[in-house]
Scaffold this active site. Sequence first.
Site, short mmCIF file in Angstrom:
data_model
loop_
_atom_site.label_atom_id
_atom_site.label_comp_id
_atom_site.label_asym_id
_atom_site.label_seq_id
_atom_site.Cartn_x
_atom_site.Cartn_y
_atom_site.Cartn_z
N ASP A 28 6.27 5.60 -0.09
CA ASP A 28 5.36 4.60 -0.66
C ASP A 28 5.29 4.73 -2.18
OD1 ASP A 28 4.71 3.54 1.81
OD2 ASP A 28 2.95 4.81 2.06
N TYR B 197 7.65 17.17 4.58
CA TYR B 197 6.89 16.81 3.39
C TYR B 197 6.02 17.98 2.96
CZ TYR B 197 7.89 11.76 3.75
OH TYR B 197 8.49 10.53 3.77
#
Length: 285
Positions: free
Chosen positions: A63, A124
């Site tokens: 994003d 992540y």
Amino acid sequence: MSDDVQDGFVRVRLDLSYDGRDFSGWAKQPQGRRTVQGEIEAALRTVTRSTETYELTVAGRTDSGVHARGQVAHVDLPVELWEEHRDKLLRRLAGRLSHDVRVWKVAEAPSGFNARFSAIWRRYAYRVTDNPGGVDPLLRGHVLWHDWALDMDAMNEAATALVGEHDFAAYCKKREGATTIRTLQVLRWERRDDGVLEATVKADAFCHNMVRSLVGAMLFVGDGHRPVDWPGKVLAAGVRDSAVHVVRPHGLTLEEVGYPEDALLAARSKEARNKRSLPGSVGCC
């Protein structure tokens, strides 16, 4: 659906990283917004002197504002173009790309490779500090400041209820026709020597806003605003909870993408395209 490369083309794997601060995410967008995909595709077109734009497929669409250290993409290039430019492509891309995005490796991909569907996990990291003085100015673009003291042990205890295969609808932004079933392999917090708390979040795949929603729930536990069992109860409810805060993107970095051995790439790609359901749930495919 097959991952066979069109005749006359070769599939090329790119390993890359970027600072997401000034990008409107990975995917190309209308109205001239700056994106990672758009930047790299334009640079490829320029350095290979092509009239055509060759589209990238990425392991994970990040994003706006999210960083990547270990992103992977692929692109199918005409064989003649690849043979002409392969030895000089990396250096030419370095000279063309902006300093906030780098391609570190370009190589012909093995048979059956698909940067998105062949991946078996993505890892992540989310970084946050509870230092009462705020964030180190040199880290401000990659670390979130949380203005409450955080109990790391409570956060790790809460995380145990979330690990495994679940429907993460309560922690995802729903997309039409897409499943929210994921296998969360690791959710663990550690405090670094500099005091920064770092979450490792690893799963076979992630749905939209999943990592930042999970982190938001953990922070509410860590600062005492919610009990340890609250994130698990939210998960079990199966619907978005307005109390789950999606934390800001700049603390999030895609660190690494994992793939099986070459002989299993095609099978993994086929498997990943199947829409999953939990045991006992209604649905097909």
